[in-house]
Design a protein around this motif. Structure first.
Motif, short mmCIF file in Angstrom:
data_model
loop_
_atom_site.label_atom_id
_atom_site.label_comp_id
_atom_site.label_asym_id
_atom_site.label_seq_id
_atom_site.Cartn_x
_atom_site.Cartn_y
_atom_site.Cartn_z
N ALA A 132 0.83 -1.21 0.00
CA ALA A 132 0.00 0.00 0.00
C ALA A 132 0.86 1.25 0.00
CB ALA A 132 -0.94 0.00 1.21
N VAL A 133 1.91 1.27 0.82
CA VAL A 133 2.80 2.43 0.88
C VAL A 133 3.50 2.62 -0.46
CG1 VAL A 133 4.95 3.30 1.91
CG2 VAL A 133 3.13 2.41 3.38
N GLU A 134 3.99 1.56 -1.05
CA GLU A 134 4.67 1.67 -2.35
C GLU A 134 3.73 2.18 -3.43
OE1 GLU A 134 6.63 -2.07 -3.03
OE2 GLU A 134 8.07 -1.69 -1.42
N PHE A 135 2.49 1.70 -3.43
CA PHE A 135 1.52 2.19 -4.41
C PHE A 135 1.25 3.68 -4.19
CE2 PHE A 135 -2.84 3.49 -5.25
CZ PHE A 135 -2.85 3.37 -6.62
N LEU A 136 1.04 4.09 -2.95
CA LEU A 136 0.73 5.50 -2.67
C LEU A 136 1.91 6.40 -3.00
CD1 LEU A 136 -1.31 4.99 0.61
CD2 LEU A 136 -2.19 5.70 -1.63
N LEU A 137 3.13 5.94 -2.73
CA LEU A 137 4.31 6.73 -3.13
C LEU A 137 4.35 6.90 -4.65
CD1 LEU A 137 6.96 5.32 -0.65
CD2 LEU A 137 6.23 7.72 -0.83
N TRP A 138 4.06 5.82 -5.37
CA TRP A 138 4.01 5.91 -6.83
C TRP A 138 2.91 6.88 -7.26
CZ3 TRP A 138 -0.15 4.45 -9.96
CH2 TRP A 138 0.09 4.50 -11.35
N ALA A 139 1.75 6.79 -6.61
CA ALA A 139 0.60 7.60 -7.00
C ALA A 139 0.85 9.09 -6.84
CB ALA A 139 -0.64 7.18 -6.20
#
Length: 183
Positions: A132-139
């Motif tokens: 989730a953190v990696e996705f949000l950082l990408w987003a």
């Protein structure tokens, strides 16, 4: 004041019968858009992307500066300029003082516990939190994600939000260990 005296204040008010009989509760924004399109003289509120996808009519409104503004990605993005966020990242951006701003705008948000505690060390809880953190950082940091957001009718947040978001996301932990430390 007279409304408060007669009806009180509540997140789930008891509406007067005359108002209650005209309210229709629907499950989701698509249902609201469909209902409004099929019901003459009706009004509904849906997010801008839903209105675009559904081909629902939208309304231009007068903003605080007195300008009549249509809802567009640009006028929505303008409304976020100068928004004051609390430590918990909440912000009211209704009736922005920006002259090009659409006056009714809201943010999409995510709730992510800052310190997760797995029941077993190395459990799937930490892996899901890391993903989730990696996705949000990408987003919030990827031009590809911003382009996808725009093409789906979402306006990008104002420029100071990504650095603040990065600082928060790189401090999320699970089992006492930071999931995505700053490189």
């Amino acid at each position: 004041p007279s409304w408060a005296a007669a009806h009180g204040a509540s997140s789930n008010p008891t509406w007067p019968a005359a108002i209650n009989s005209s309210l229709v509760l629907l499950e989701n924004f698509v249902s609201v858009a469909q209902y409004v399109q099929a019901t003459p003289y009706s009004i509904g509120v849906v997010p801008f992307p839903t209105a675009q996808v559904m081909g629902a009519p939208v309304i231009s409104l007068a903003n605080q500066a007195g300008a009549i503004v249509a809802p567009t990605l640009e006028s929505i993005a303008a409304a976020t300029q100068g928004a004051n966020f609390t430590a918990r990242y909440s912000s009211a951006i209704v009736n922005s003082a920006q002259p090009q701003a659409y006056p009714i705008v809201g943010f999409s948000s995510v709730v992510l516990p800052m310190a997760q505690q797995p029941s077993v060390a190395g459990s799937a809880v930490c892996e899901r939190a890391r993903a989730a953190v990696e996705f949000l950082l990408w987003a919030v940091n990827s031009s590809e994600a911003l382009s996808a957001a725009r093409s789906n009718g979402y306006a990008p947040a104002f420029e100071s939000l990504p650095p603040r978001t990065f600082a928060v996301l790189t401090s999320v932990s699970c089992g006492g260990a930071v999931l995505h430390p700053i490189p």
